[in-house]
Scaffold this active site. Structure first.
Site, short mmCIF file in Angstrom:
data_model
loop_
_atom_site.label_atom_id
_atom_site.label_comp_id
_atom_site.label_asym_id
_atom_site.label_seq_id
_atom_site.Cartn_x
_atom_site.Cartn_y
_atom_site.Cartn_z
CG ASP A 88 -0.22 0.16 2.54
OD1 ASP A 88 0.80 -0.53 2.73
OD2 ASP A 88 -0.66 0.95 3.39
CD GLU A 181 4.33 0.68 7.12
OE1 GLU A 181 5.12 0.90 8.03
OE2 GLU A 181 3.92 1.58 6.36
ZN LIG Z 1 6.76 2.15 4.20
#
Ligand SMILES: [Zn+2]
Length: 420
Positions: A88, A181
């Site tokens: 992401d 994340e």
């Molecule tokens: Zn990162």
């Protein structure tokens, strides 16, 4: 390792650009996993590319992709080692329609992407230091997504190299690509039971040669202030204002221990949110420090401040609750020092001086270390993360991919337990 294995920069660049163009922005407000459907596109592509390279890959229902390279030419005692990166990109800046710009053999002039989006080396010493490199940026309307597609491309390039050089011996490797994340929720559904790695290297750092093996210890505290309401015209001796209580509490926080006043190894109290009215108010703080006893001292101090506010506002109540968010990874490495030692050796094998640093924040690696898999963070070559001026150096990215390769080979020489 006899000599440094070489990754081809042009192939790495092509790979990175292929990933960077895929829109994978995550969404902290979504309860789904992955938080956005669009992350599946890159996950599926990576799964197919791993299979094409002859690496069996499993993609689970929450968007965790695990590829497994079996050991080759080594004894059965060689431990499994993981390499991890996230698919992401940050929701802070648009990641839709990324159109990378390649500045070959950059000569040190300001890079003007748009009138108001300029990469000025005078203000960016890390960029100035990469004069002569191939610099990759966005077109100035989006982020670039080197965080963390540089890491993904570097791991994939190393896998491709190993698969096309079957004479190179290495132990079992786990390739782990994760969603979300950037939302901080990525590790909540991490499939720990499917991981065999003794340790794992996240490729999510920046500057050449850096190895981050320390992060903050992190706690969050929620403070509730409970007053007594009264008609303001008849309030004397009756009203206990929760907002005033909150204000008194805030004044007790030491200004010298705030994020604005600290850097290096100093930790802090940081107020992040307030809400409320006369009768009830709430304050959320985060507490950070590299030393656990220091962060715990601050947790205790909050209780003392709460008692002091109660004493100043008889009849008012203050309730402190707190939760541990993550711990400094350092503890995991003191139990298994080889994890950091071999990373330093791998970086040094490329003729680069390893730089051991600490992160004034956290990483997925910190959560994984706490779960029992020591996971330091390696440089990946990107800079100015979460911004329109995000950039990466192809030369540094190539070194990062070669570090992955060197680590895979170095761990292949290690048999555990060591013979007595
Ligand atoms: Zn990162």
């Amino acid at each position: 390792m006899k000599q440094t294995e070489r990754i081809l920069p042009e192939k790495l660049l092509e790979r990175f650009i292929r990933y960077a163009k895929i829109w994978t922005t995550s969404d902290p407000h979504s309860a789904d996993s992955p938080t956005t459907e669009r992350q599946w596109e890159l996950l599926r592509l990576l799964s197919a590319e791993l299979e094409d390279l002859g690496v069996p890959a499993e993609l689970d229902e929450n968007g965790f992709l695990i590829g497994r390279l079996p050991a080759r030419g080594v004894g059965p005692q060689v431990p499994t080692v993981g390499f991890m990166a996230h698919v992401d990109t940050s929701p802070d800046v648009s990641g839709e329609g990324v159109s990378p710009r390649i500045h070959r053999r950059w000569q040190g002039d300001a890079i003007v992407l748009r009138d108001d989006v300029v990469l000025d080396p005078v203000q960016m010493p890390e960029l100035a230091a990469r004069k002569g490199d191939t610099i990759i940026t966005s077109d100035g309307t989006t982020l670039l997504g080197a965080d963390d597609k540089a890491g993904i491309a570097e791991i994939m390039a190393a896998v491709e190299y190993l698969q096309s050089n079957p004479d190179l011996p290495h132990g079992p490797l786990e390739i782990i690509f994760t969603p979300d994340e950037e939302t901080g929720k990525g590790m909540d559904r991490f499939p720990l039971e499917r991981i065999q790695s003794r340790c794992c290297y996240t490729l999510d750092g920046d500057e050449l040669g850096t190895l981050e093996a320390e992060c903050f210890n992190a706690y969050r505290a929620d403070i509730g202030f409970f007053g007594v309401s009264a008609h303001p015209g008849r309030a004397r001796g009756r009203l206990i204002n929760a907002i005033s209580m909150l204000g008194s509490f805030l004044e007790m926080l030491p200004g010298s221990e705030s994020p604005e006043a600290t850097d290096g190894r100093y930790g802090f109290y940081h107020s992040v949110e307030v809400s409320g009215h006369t009768e009830k108010a709430e304050l959320t703080l985060i507490l950070r420090d590299f030393e656990r006893n220091e962060v715990e001292r601050r947790v205790k101090a909050l209780q003392a401040f709460a008692s002091a506010v109660e004493a100043a506002y008889p009849g008012g109540k203050v309730k402190v609750s707190w939760v541990k968010q993550y711990l400094n990874m350092r503890e995991a490495f003191s139990e298994d020092p080889l994890v950091v030692e071999l990373a330093q050796k791998a970086i040094a094998s490329l003729g680069i001086s390893p730089v051991l640093t600490s992160i004034r924040g956290g990483t997925d690696g910190a959560r994984l270390s706490e779960l029992g898999i020591p996971s330091p963070n390696l440089f990946a070559g990107g800079h100015n993360f979460h911004s329109l001026t995000e950039w990466a150096s192809l030369e540094v990215m190539t070194c990062a991919a070669e570090t992955v390769l060197a680590l895979a080979l170095l761990w292949g020489e290690f048999e555990s337990p060591a013979p007595a």
